[in-house]
Write a protein that holds these residues in place. Structure first.
Motif, PDB file in Angstrom:
ATOM      1  N   LEU A   1      51.910  40.094  24.754  1.00  0.00           N
ATOM      2  CA  LEU A   1      51.519  39.034  25.680  1.00  0.00           C
ATOM      3  C   LEU A   1      52.483  39.032  26.861  1.00  0.00           C
ATOM      4  O   LEU A   1      53.703  38.981  26.667  1.00  0.00           O
ATOM      5  N   GLU A   2      51.954  39.095  28.071  1.00  0.00           N
ATOM      6  CA  GLU A   2      52.794  39.165  29.265  1.00  0.00           C
ATOM      7  C   GLU A   2      52.271  38.214  30.334  1.00  0.00           C
ATOM      8  O   GLU A   2      51.079  38.214  30.650  1.00  0.00           O
ATOM      9  N   LYS A   3      53.159  37.395  30.896  1.00  0.00           N
ATOM     10  CA  LYS A   3      52.727  36.407  31.889  1.00  0.00           C
ATOM     11  C   LYS A   3      52.415  37.047  33.244  1.00  0.00           C
ATOM     12  O   LYS A   3      51.534  36.576  33.967  1.00  0.00           O
ATOM     13  N   SER A   4      53.129  38.109  33.620  1.00  0.00           N
ATOM     14  CA  SER A   4      52.930  38.697  34.936  1.00  0.00           C
ATOM     15  C   SER A   4      51.740  39.637  34.948  1.00  0.00           C
ATOM     16  O   SER A   4      51.378  40.229  33.931  1.00  0.00           O
ATOM     17  N   LEU A   5      51.146  39.785  36.125  1.00  0.00           N
ATOM     18  CA  LEU A   5      50.081  40.762  36.313  1.00  0.00           C
ATOM     19  C   LEU A   5      50.634  42.089  36.805  1.00  0.00           C
ATOM     20  O   LEU A   5      50.030  43.139  36.603  1.00  0.00           O
ATOM     21  N   VAL A   6      51.805  42.040  37.457  1.00  0.00           N
ATOM     22  CA  VAL A   6      52.446  43.242  38.000  1.00  0.00           C
ATOM     23  C   VAL A   6      53.952  43.104  37.778  1.00  0.00           C
ATOM     24  O   VAL A   6      54.528  42.038  38.017  1.00  0.00           O
TER      25      VAL A   6
ATOM     26  N   VAL B   1      48.985  35.813  30.817  1.00  0.00           N
ATOM     27  CA  VAL B   1      48.910  34.703  29.868  1.00  0.00           C
ATOM     28  C   VAL B   1      49.768  33.548  30.372  1.00  0.00           C
ATOM     29  O   VAL B   1      50.768  33.736  31.067  1.00  0.00           O
ATOM     30  N   THR B   2      49.371  32.341  30.031  1.00  0.00           N
ATOM     31  CA  THR B   2      50.118  31.142  30.405  1.00  0.00           C
ATOM     32  C   THR B   2      50.205  30.210  29.206  1.00  0.00           C
ATOM     33  O   THR B   2      49.499  30.379  28.211  1.00  0.00           O
ATOM     34  N   GLU B   3      51.096  29.234  29.321  1.00  0.00           N
ATOM     35  CA  GLU B   3      51.237  28.166  28.332  1.00  0.00           C
ATOM     36  C   GLU B   3      51.367  28.704  26.908  1.00  0.00           C
ATOM     37  O   GLU B   3      50.678  28.264  25.989  1.00  0.00           O
ATOM     38  N   VAL B   4      52.275  29.647  26.746  1.00  0.00           N
ATOM     39  CA  VAL B   4      52.511  30.212  25.414  1.00  0.00           C
ATOM     40  C   VAL B   4      53.196  29.166  24.542  1.00  0.00           C
ATOM     41  O   VAL B   4      54.171  28.535  24.939  1.00  0.00           O
TER      42      VAL B   4
ATOM     43  N   PHE C   1      48.024  30.491  23.409  1.00  0.00           N
ATOM     44  CA  PHE C   1      48.219  30.776  24.827  1.00  0.00           C
ATOM     45  C   PHE C   1      46.880  30.659  25.539  1.00  0.00           C
ATOM     46  O   PHE C   1      45.812  30.636  24.921  1.00  0.00           O
ATOM     47  N   TRP C   2      46.969  30.601  26.864  1.00  0.00           N
ATOM     48  CA  TRP C   2      45.766  30.581  27.690  1.00  0.00           C
ATOM     49  C   TRP C   2      45.651  31.908  28.429  1.00  0.00           C
ATOM     50  O   TRP C   2      46.651  32.463  28.900  1.00  0.00           O
ATOM     51  N   HIS C   3      44.404  32.403  28.515  1.00  0.00           N
ATOM     52  CA  HIS C   3      44.152  33.649  29.234  1.00  0.00           C
ATOM     53  C   HIS C   3      42.743  33.600  29.810  1.00  0.00           C
ATOM     54  O   HIS C   3      41.782  33.326  29.096  1.00  0.00           O
ATOM     55  N   ASP C   4      42.637  33.835  31.102  1.00  0.00           N
ATOM     56  CA  ASP C   4      41.342  33.788  31.789  1.00  0.00           C
ATOM     57  C   ASP C   4      40.619  32.470  31.548  1.00  0.00           C
ATOM     58  O   ASP C   4      39.395  32.425  31.352  1.00  0.00           O
TER      59      ASP C   4
END
Length: 413
Positions: free
Chosen positions: A35-40, A135-138, A150-153
């Motif tokens: 799980l990774e918060k960044s896109l780049v 991903v956010t709000e882990v 977590f939240w994703h899309d």
């Protein structure tokens, strides 16, 4: 990339440590989701010099050839310049970094941090791991049946893996949510770094370290045209590299009278941000609780003045990988050897970094006199030198060398 509906292992953080561990576990047939918060992955001015003992860890993990094939750059020489020593004298006493090969260690290896992250991300996916970015709000819930939400899309998701690995860096959310205490030394000084291109004329095999006036400088080539530069400076000078023209002022600081050819560095072109951060140590005594284990900076980081961050992470990955594959019952007791080894490893590196800070990032006539006195004492073998720990690993030197009183003796000189 496989999509795991309920992976055995969830790793929070797809940087170097997280991606390396995902790769080696996936190669062993374990279902892993990253799980990774960044896109780049972007340049945060972090971890681009891998010590010889860290290179050895990548070999044990089966990752060295991958790094080398993607542009990993070995260094061959180290020169310690300083304004209390004539440059010709400094150049007559180089450290041959290739000499470590006689002890089974390859020379230091350099690679741009975002490139290494991307490379290991791709290797993890190739090995069968799943990578979910953005991903956010882990939310991590430790215990015998751990859970991660977590939240994703725009959709909330949940996994119930057998174990969660926190590899989410210095400000680890996993560490905080798992209730693992972190200790922290006071910040001793500040450090700024910048990637510089167009450094033609600077030897591609030469790294340097030294002190002049009110800066401690470091340079690590990544090719014949690119060098990562660092400057350590005092907390009382905290605005030194602030403002819109900080890149130009940073480069000007590399016009060093004590370093012949430093104009090749100062005349380079910025190829990334000029960021500053505090230099201090953090550590966790026990980097795990039921259902959760921390690795890399999440488990505590070393003062970056001695550049041990990447090596620490790869050692963490190798030990945790070995324990998890030797015994598939991943109870907290399984990770006790990891905690014990890491605790002493970080203590020794913490002490080593403190000696470097005292010697190299304290300024003025008294500090200059101390550096000269220590240099003379070391030339005659009358002063302990922890420098080898930064190259071949802190466990190589005798335990008695890591006596805390060394700091008092240095300050008194």
């Amino acid at each position: 990339m496989e999509k795991h509906t309920n992976p055995e292992v969830v790793i929070v953080g797809a940087g170097i440590g997280g991606s390396a561990l995902a790769t080696v576990l996936a190669r062993a047939g374990i279902a892993v989701t990253l799980l990774e918060k960044s896109l780049v992955h972007i340049d945060h001015v972090r971890g681009e010099w891998l010590a010889p003992w860290g290179v050895a860890e990548t070999e044990r993990l089966g990752l060295y050839e991958t790094l080398l094939a993607a542009g990993g750059h070995h260094l061959g020489r180290h020169i310690a310049y300083s304004d209390e020593v004539d440059p010709a004298v400094a150049e007559s006493q180089p450290l041959d970094l290739t000499a470590f090969e006689g002890a089974g260690f390859k020379p230091p290896l350099c690679m741009r941090h975002p490139v290494m992250c991307d490379l290991l991300n791709a290797e993890a996916i190739k090995s069968g791991a799943e990578l979910i970015r953005g991903v956010t709000e882990v939310q991590v819930i430790p215990g015998s049946a751990p859970e991660v939400r977590f939240w994703h899309d725009g959709v909330e998701r949940k996994f119930n893996p057998r174990i969660i690995i926190g590899a989410d860096g210095r400000n680890s959310v996993v560490r905080s949510q798992a209730g693992i205490d972190q200790h922290r030394d006071p910040t001793h000084h500040l450090m700024a770094g910048m990637l510089v291109d167009g450094t033609t004329g600077w030897p591609a095999d030469l790294q340097i370290f030294g002190t002049e006036a009110r800066v401690n400088f470091l340079a690590f080539p990544q090719s014949s045209e690119r060098v990562r530069l660092y400057i350590c400076y005092g907390i009382d000078d905290k605005r030194r590299f602030a403002g819109a023209d900080n890149q130009a002022r940073f480069l000007d600081a590399f016009r060093l009278a004590s370093v012949p050819g430093s104009e090749h560095l100062a005349n380079g072109t910025p190829s990334g941000p000029c960021n500053s951060y505090g230099n201090e140590d953090t550590w966790t005594d026990v980097p795990y609780v039921p259902g959760v284990v921390l690795i890399g900076d999440a488990a505590g980081h070393n003062d970056p003045i001695i550049g041990q961050g990447l090596s620490i992470s790869y050692r963490d990955v190798r030990i945790v990988r070995d324990l998890m594959l030797e015994n598939r019952n991943w109870t907290p007791d399984l990770f006790r050897p990891y905690a014990e080894e890491r605790r002493e490893r970080m203590r020794r590196l913490r002490l080593t970094a403190s000696t470097f800070s005292i010697l190299s990032v304290e300024f003025g006539d008294h500090a200059r006199a101390r550096r000269l006195k220590v240099r003379e004492a070391r030339m005659s073998n009358n002063s302990p030198d922890l420098t080898p720990a930064t190259f071949v690993g802190p466990e190589i030197l005798p335990a008695e060398m890591f006596d805390e009183t060394i700091l008092d003796r240095l300050r008194a000189m």
